[in-house]
Write a protein that holds these residues in place. Structure first.
Motif, mmCIF file in Angstrom:
data_model
loop_
_atom_site.group_PDB
_atom_site.id
_atom_site.type_symbol
_atom_site.label_atom_id
_atom_site.label_comp_id
_atom_site.label_asym_id
_atom_site.label_seq_id
_atom_site.Cartn_x
_atom_site.Cartn_y
_atom_site.Cartn_z
ATOM 1 N N THR A 91 -0.743 19.910 -9.947
ATOM 2 C CA THR A 91 -0.574 20.018 -11.399
ATOM 3 C C THR A 91 -1.400 18.990 -12.154
ATOM 4 O O THR A 91 -1.936 19.277 -13.223
ATOM 5 C CB THR A 91 0.914 19.862 -11.755
ATOM 6 N N ILE A 105 -1.367 22.976 -19.610
ATOM 7 C CA ILE A 105 -0.143 22.771 -18.842
ATOM 8 C C ILE A 105 0.964 22.499 -19.859
ATOM 9 O O ILE A 105 0.825 21.640 -20.725
ATOM 10 C CB ILE A 105 -0.280 21.596 -17.867
ATOM 11 N N GLU A 107 4.849 21.500 -20.883
ATOM 12 C CA GLU A 107 6.125 20.877 -20.534
ATOM 13 C C GLU A 107 7.259 21.767 -21.047
ATOM 14 O O GLU A 107 7.225 22.229 -22.192
ATOM 15 C CB GLU A 107 6.238 19.492 -21.160
ATOM 16 N N ARG A 217 7.086 22.020 -15.437
ATOM 17 C CA ARG A 217 5.950 22.511 -16.228
ATOM 18 C C ARG A 217 5.582 23.926 -15.812
ATOM 19 O O ARG A 217 5.948 24.394 -14.746
ATOM 20 C CB ARG A 217 4.733 21.598 -16.016
#
Length: 297
Positions: A91, A105, A107, A217
């Motif tokens: 990630t 990406i 959250e 995520r």
């Protein structure tokens, strides 16, 4: 390799089974198959066997060279020139931002603390039967959740129970990632202290060396880019909500990339890489979407 489990179950905070999916028994069924557990450290050692591995030399950047090659630069001042650079660095990939600066990406506002508890007699007495016999998730009504799964080695090894305590990030300390491992373990136990008492007890028996934490995520889909001698694999390409499938998808990526390269014959390397990327992005982000939908349901 671990012993077979009978399936997976969802439990309420008092450890009552509220949902289950069982693997049907088949006469003469082989003992190895898709319902086995695999110890990641053991698998890692197997995968690294025969490879040259350099530590303490983090990847910094790459540069595309004339003739279709690529040079990777590392934090110790060294560099390596090669035909293909594969970003399989998860990630937090350092390869992805240079290759795909637009990739996002996301959250999800959830955090988890994880660890392993040695499967002593005491731990076996405390663990839900569903965790010893397969995989289970204890699910609260307020967003908290606790996956549990035993790994019992078939041929030697120290058996353990994997556990995760997760939930809305607001429930966790802001400085969680810098906390001592024992403090993180205690915080995990406190988060489930109002559930069945065996759960907090299992966490407190956890090996501090195995305790860690992370946020949850996912990744937004990306369109296929112009193929260059740099590509991505696993969570570096398609970060997804932990659902027990991300490692399997990464292995599928690796197998597909290997197959496309080895089957190309005298054909161009980048044609094989492009074929891999096109297929990988399709099934990879399909699993991203499935895991996100499953976590939201």
């Amino acid at each position: 390799m671990g012993r077979r489990g009978s399936g997976w179950r969802v439990l309420d905070p008092q450890l009552r089974v509220i949902q289950e999916t069982l693997v049907p028994e088949t006469a003469g069924e082989r003992e190895d198959g898709r319902h086995l557990t695999v110890d990641r450290q053991t698998l890692r050692r197997i995968l690294l066997d025969g490879l040259e591995v350099r530590y303490r030399a983090p990847f910094e950047r790459y540069e595309l060279l004339a003739g279709g090659r690529v040079r990777a630069h590392f934090g110790d001042g060294t560099s390596v020139e090669t035909d293909l650079l594969v970003g399989a660095d998860g990630t937090h990939s350092r390869v992805r931002p240079q290759l795909l600066p637009e990739a996002e990406i996301v959250e999800l506002g959830q955090t988890e603390i994880f660890g392993k508890t040695p499967l002593t007699d005491r731990a076996r007495d405390l663990a839900p039967a569903a965790a010893i016999d397969g995989f289970c998730v204890v699910a609260g009504t307020d967003g908290r959740f606790m996956p549990l799964a035993a790994h019992e080695f078939r041929h030697g090894g120290d058996d353990y129970l994997m556990w995760v305590v997760g939930g809305p990030s607001a429930l966790f300390p802001a400085d969680l990632s810098t906390m001592d491992k024992r403090d993180r373990r205690e915080r995990a136990a406190e988060l489930v202290a109002d559930w069945h008492p065996h759960l907090a007890a299992l966490v407190r028996l956890g090996d501090p060396a195995t305790v860690g934490s992370t946020t949850i995520r996912t990744a937004n889909p990306v369109a296929h880019w112009e193929t260059v001698p740099v590509t991505l694999l696993g969570d570096a390409a398609h970060t997804m909500v932990p659902q027990g499938t991300s490692a399997a998808v990464a292995l599928r990526d690796a197998a597909l990339l290997c197959r496309r390269i080895t089957e190309r014959g005298d054909g161009p390397l980048l044609t094989a890489v492009e074929s891999y990327e096109t297929e990988m992005l399709e099934y990879g982000f399909a699993e991203v979407a499935r895991s996100l939908a499953s976590a939201s349901s």
